[in-house]
Write a protein that holds these residues in place. Structure first.
Motif, PDB file in Angstrom:
ATOM      1  N   ASP A  46      -2.052  -7.905   5.620  1.00 12.67           N
ATOM      2  CA  ASP A  46      -0.563  -8.100   6.114  1.00 12.67           C
ATOM      3  C   ASP A  46       0.142  -6.758   5.974  1.00 12.67           C
ATOM      4  O   ASP A  46      -0.058  -6.200   4.945  1.00 12.67           O
ATOM      5  CB  ASP A  46      -0.101  -9.403   5.439  1.00 12.67           C
ATOM      6  CG  ASP A  46      -0.560 -10.492   5.806  1.00 12.67           C
ATOM      7  OD1 ASP A  46      -0.547 -10.950   7.047  1.00 12.67           O
ATOM      8  OD2 ASP A  46      -0.923 -11.350   4.859  1.00 12.67           O
ATOM      9  N   PRO A  47       0.965  -6.640   7.020  1.00 12.45           N
ATOM     10  CA  PRO A  47       2.072  -5.151   6.577  1.00 12.45           C
ATOM     11  C   PRO A  47       2.746  -5.743   5.521  1.00 12.45           C
ATOM     12  O   PRO A  47       3.082  -6.978   5.263  1.00 12.45           O
ATOM     13  CB  PRO A  47       2.933  -5.345   7.878  1.00 12.45           C
ATOM     14  CG  PRO A  47       1.912  -6.008   8.884  1.00 12.45           C
ATOM     15  CD  PRO A  47       1.141  -7.104   8.250  1.00 12.45           C
ATOM     16  N   ARG A  48       2.978  -4.649   4.727  1.00 12.02           N
ATOM     17  CA  ARG A  48       3.937  -4.852   3.160  1.00 12.02           C
ATOM     18  C   ARG A  48       4.526  -3.584   3.236  1.00 12.02           C
ATOM     19  O   ARG A  48       4.259  -2.498   3.471  1.00 12.02           O
ATOM     20  CB  ARG A  48       3.078  -5.475   2.219  1.00 12.02           C
ATOM     21  CG  ARG A  48       1.898  -4.786   1.675  1.00 12.02           C
ATOM     22  CD  ARG A  48       1.171  -5.145   0.590  1.00 12.02           C
ATOM     23  NE  ARG A  48       0.252  -6.299   1.028  1.00 12.02           N
ATOM     24  CZ  ARG A  48       0.082  -7.674   0.616  1.00 12.02           C
ATOM     25  NH1 ARG A  48       1.052  -8.250  -0.369  1.00 12.02           N
ATOM     26  NH2 ARG A  48      -0.823  -8.603   1.324  1.00 12.02           N
ATOM     27  N   GLY A  49       5.801  -3.890   2.430  1.00 13.98           N
ATOM     28  CA  GLY A  49       6.575  -2.958   1.851  1.00 13.98           C
ATOM     29  C   GLY A  49       5.658  -1.923   0.903  1.00 13.98           C
ATOM     30  O   GLY A  49       4.864  -2.496   0.222  1.00 13.98           O
ATOM     31  N   GLU A  50       6.296  -0.590   0.624  1.00 13.26           N
ATOM     32  CA  GLU A  50       5.576   0.077  -0.357  1.00 13.26           C
ATOM     33  C   GLU A  50       5.531  -0.253  -1.763  1.00 13.26           C
ATOM     34  O   GLU A  50       4.537  -0.130  -2.487  1.00 13.26           O
ATOM     35  CB  GLU A  50       5.997   1.553  -0.186  1.00 13.26           C
ATOM     36  CG  GLU A  50       5.193   2.590  -0.837  1.00 13.26           C
ATOM     37  CD  GLU A  50       5.455   4.020  -0.773  1.00 13.26           C
ATOM     38  OE1 GLU A  50       5.191   4.960  -1.646  1.00 13.26           O
ATOM     39  OE2 GLU A  50       6.346   4.434   0.188  1.00 13.26           O
ATOM     40  N   GLU A  79       4.232   2.924   9.794  1.00  9.69           N
ATOM     41  CA  GLU A  79       5.637   1.991   9.499  1.00  9.69           C
ATOM     42  C   GLU A  79       5.724   1.121  10.730  1.00  9.69           C
ATOM     43  O   GLU A  79       5.707   1.539  11.861  1.00  9.69           O
ATOM     44  CB  GLU A  79       6.706   2.758   9.261  1.00  9.69           C
ATOM     45  CG  GLU A  79       7.017   3.139   7.751  1.00  9.69           C
ATOM     46  CD  GLU A  79       8.231   3.696   7.469  1.00  9.69           C
ATOM     47  OE1 GLU A  79       9.217   3.124   7.857  1.00  9.69           O
ATOM     48  OE2 GLU A  79       8.254   4.620   6.499  1.00  9.69           O
ATOM     49  N   THR A  80       6.056  -0.266  10.382  1.00  2.29           N
ATOM     50  CA  THR A  80       6.333  -1.265  11.555  1.00  2.29           C
ATOM     51  C   THR A  80       7.756  -1.042  11.388  1.00  2.29           C
ATOM     52  O   THR A  80       8.554  -0.468  10.917  1.00  2.29           O
ATOM     53  CB  THR A  80       5.888  -2.675  10.921  1.00  2.29           C
ATOM     54  OG1 THR A  80       6.744  -2.858  10.074  1.00  2.29           O
ATOM     55  CG2 THR A  80       4.662  -2.718  10.423  1.00  2.29           C
ATOM     56  N   ASP A  81       8.112  -1.778  12.641  1.00  2.00           N
ATOM     57  CA  ASP A  81       9.664  -1.902  12.988  1.00  2.00           C
ATOM     58  C   ASP A  81      10.513  -2.349  11.778  1.00  2.00           C
ATOM     59  O   ASP A  81      11.566  -1.909  11.668  1.00  2.00           O
ATOM     60  CB  ASP A  81      10.064  -2.619  14.394  1.00  2.00           C
ATOM     61  CG  ASP A  81       9.400  -1.997  15.312  1.00  2.00           C
ATOM     62  OD1 ASP A  81       9.028  -0.925  15.665  1.00  2.00           O
ATOM     63  OD2 ASP A  81       9.185  -2.741  16.718  1.00  2.00           O
ATOM     64  N   ALA A  82       9.967  -3.159  10.828  1.00  2.00           N
ATOM     65  CA  ALA A  82      10.576  -3.774   9.766  1.00  2.00           C
ATOM     66  C   ALA A  82      10.477  -2.771   8.438  1.00  2.00           C
ATOM     67  O   ALA A  82      10.708  -3.103   7.272  1.00  2.00           O
ATOM     68  CB  ALA A  82      10.224  -5.028   9.563  1.00  2.00           C
ATOM     69  N   SER A  83       9.723  -1.421   8.826  1.00  2.00           N
ATOM     70  CA  SER A  83       9.843  -0.628   7.749  1.00  2.00           C
ATOM     71  C   SER A  83       8.819  -1.134   6.693  1.00  2.00           C
ATOM     72  O   SER A  83       8.624  -0.357   5.456  1.00  2.00           O
ATOM     73  CB  SER A  83      11.102  -0.366   6.870  1.00  2.00           C
ATOM     74  OG  SER A  83      11.997   0.398   7.886  1.00  2.00           O
ATOM     75  N   ASP A  84       7.703  -2.089   7.039  1.00  2.00           N
ATOM     76  CA  ASP A  84       6.609  -1.974   6.375  1.00  2.00           C
ATOM     77  C   ASP A  84       5.468  -1.472   6.569  1.00  2.00           C
ATOM     78  O   ASP A  84       5.660  -0.509   7.649  1.00  2.00           O
ATOM     79  CB  ASP A  84       5.893  -3.689   6.280  1.00  2.00           C
ATOM     80  CG  ASP A  84       6.927  -4.879   5.724  1.00  2.00           C
ATOM     81  OD1 ASP A  84       7.815  -4.267   4.809  1.00  2.00           O
ATOM     82  OD2 ASP A  84       6.903  -5.880   6.321  1.00  2.00           O
ATOM     83  N   LEU A  85       4.583  -1.099   5.932  1.00  2.00           N
ATOM     84  CA  LEU A  85       3.363  -0.247   6.133  1.00  2.00           C
ATOM     85  C   LEU A  85       2.140  -1.215   6.766  1.00  2.00           C
ATOM     86  O   LEU A  85       1.873  -2.169   6.454  1.00  2.00           O
ATOM     87  CB  LEU A  85       2.873   0.578   4.946  1.00  2.00           C
ATOM     88  CG  LEU A  85       3.783   1.308   4.269  1.00  2.00           C
ATOM     89  CD1 LEU A  85       3.429   1.964   2.957  1.00  2.00           C
ATOM     90  CD2 LEU A  85       4.282   2.600   5.144  1.00  2.00           C
ATOM     91  N   GLU A  86       1.514  -0.705   7.650  1.00  3.94           N
ATOM     92  CA  GLU A  86       0.357  -1.471   8.168  1.00  3.94           C
ATOM     93  C   GLU A  86      -0.854  -0.478   8.479  1.00  3.94           C
ATOM     94  O   GLU A  86      -0.571   0.680   8.797  1.00  3.94           O
ATOM     95  CB  GLU A  86       0.654  -2.433   9.256  1.00  3.94           C
ATOM     96  CG  GLU A  86       0.956  -1.351  10.703  1.00  3.94           C
ATOM     97  CD  GLU A  86       1.320  -2.115  11.945  1.00  3.94           C
ATOM     98  OE1 GLU A  86       1.338  -3.522  11.795  1.00  3.94           O
ATOM     99  OE2 GLU A  86       1.553  -1.569  13.043  1.00  3.94           O
ATOM    100  N   VAL A  87      -1.944  -0.886   8.744  1.00  2.00           N
ATOM    101  CA  VAL A  87      -3.081  -0.142   9.100  1.00  2.00           C
ATOM    102  C   VAL A  87      -2.964   0.139  10.421  1.00  2.00           C
ATOM    103  O   VAL A  87      -2.799  -1.251  11.394  1.00  2.00           O
ATOM    104  CB  VAL A  87      -4.483  -0.668   8.850  1.00  2.00           C
ATOM    105  CG1 VAL A  87      -5.550   0.223   9.493  1.00  2.00           C
ATOM    106  CG2 VAL A  87      -4.859  -0.680   7.280  1.00  2.00           C
ATOM    107  N   ALA A  88      -2.889   1.315  11.396  1.00  2.00           N
ATOM    108  CA  ALA A  88      -2.664   1.398  12.651  1.00  2.00           C
ATOM    109  C   ALA A  88      -4.143   1.017  13.327  1.00  2.00           C
ATOM    110  O   ALA A  88      -5.022   1.238  12.781  1.00  2.00           O
ATOM    111  CB  ALA A  88      -2.492   2.940  12.884  1.00  2.00           C
ATOM    112  N   PRO A  89      -3.636   0.586  14.563  1.00  2.00           N
ATOM    113  CA  PRO A  89      -4.925   0.044  15.377  1.00  2.00           C
ATOM    114  C   PRO A  89      -5.902   1.438  15.703  1.00  2.00           C
ATOM    115  O   PRO A  89      -5.542   2.572  15.720  1.00  2.00           O
ATOM    116  CB  PRO A  89      -4.306  -0.453  16.745  1.00  2.00           C
ATOM    117  CG  PRO A  89      -2.969  -0.766  16.329  1.00  2.00           C
ATOM    118  CD  PRO A  89      -2.441   0.247  15.285  1.00  2.00           C
TER     119      PRO A  89
END
Length: 197
Positions: A46-50, A79-89
């Motif tokens: 899941d995307p999450r903050g640092e 970074e997602t629109d919500a400023s979380d971090l995610e693995v890029a596709p």
């Protein structure tokens, strides 16, 4: 796209011999690999903050921090629109990594090679494409395109008769997984001097 080689976040080596100035030269391959695995596995769920990322991983280290910086710089983590971090596709990662954005390989890719550094430049770019995970067929195609579009082949200075002969003769660079940095630095010096960059 091929496999990820867990490069040292300091000097980029995917082996156990680090650049002399690397701050992570005393770290084992397994320590470096584990930092990447921690990051990618955690953000893959899941995307999450640092701050949350550091808490979930536990045992956060300077290797984790440097690996995160490298993965972000390379576009593997974003970074997602919500400023979380995610693995890029995967498709996004591949397209971003194909064109080098870090020096000295960026200069080699952008300006092409010149007589006096062709071997280093071709070696470095093939090693770069192998490192970012292109297949040999993709690497070969990109290299032929680069030789043409950068003006490298037109500048001359090759012993080979065709661009295909040149690239096919360097397949061992791809298959052995050599690093790109040292050859790229040597090529960049000659390119900048020759093209007055």
């Amino acid at each position: 796209m091929g496999y990820f080689t867990y490069p040292c976040p300091g000097c980029g080596t995917s082996g156990s011999i680090h650049d002399p100035s690397c701050g992570f030269g005393d770290r084992t391959r397994s320590t470096i690999e584990q930092a990447y695995i921690d990051l990618i596995a955690t953000l893959g769920d899941d995307p999450r903050g640092e701050a949350d990322l550091k808490t979930v991983i536990g045992g956060w280290s300077s290797v984790h921090a440097a690996a995160l910086t490298r993965l972000r710089r390379e576009g593997r983590i974003r970074e997602t629109d919500a400023s979380d971090l995610e693995v890029a596709p995967a498709a996004v990662q591949a397209e971003r990594l194909i064109e080098p954005t870090v020096e000295p390989i960026r200069t080699v890719h952008r300006h092409g090679s010149v007589p006096g550094c062709h071997d280093n430049a071709v070696f470095a770019l093939i090693a770069w494409y192998e490192m970012v995970g292109l297949s040999w067929a993709e690497t070969r195609e990109r290299m032929l395109q680069w030789l043409d579009e950068s003006g490298t082949w037109a500048r001359g200075g090759f012993d080979e008769h065709t661009p295909e002969e040149l690239i096919d003769g360097k397949r061992h660079v791809y298959e052995q997984g050599y690093g790109w940095r040292e050859k790229a630095e040597a090529a960049k010096r000659v390119i900048e001097r020759t093209l007055d960059l």
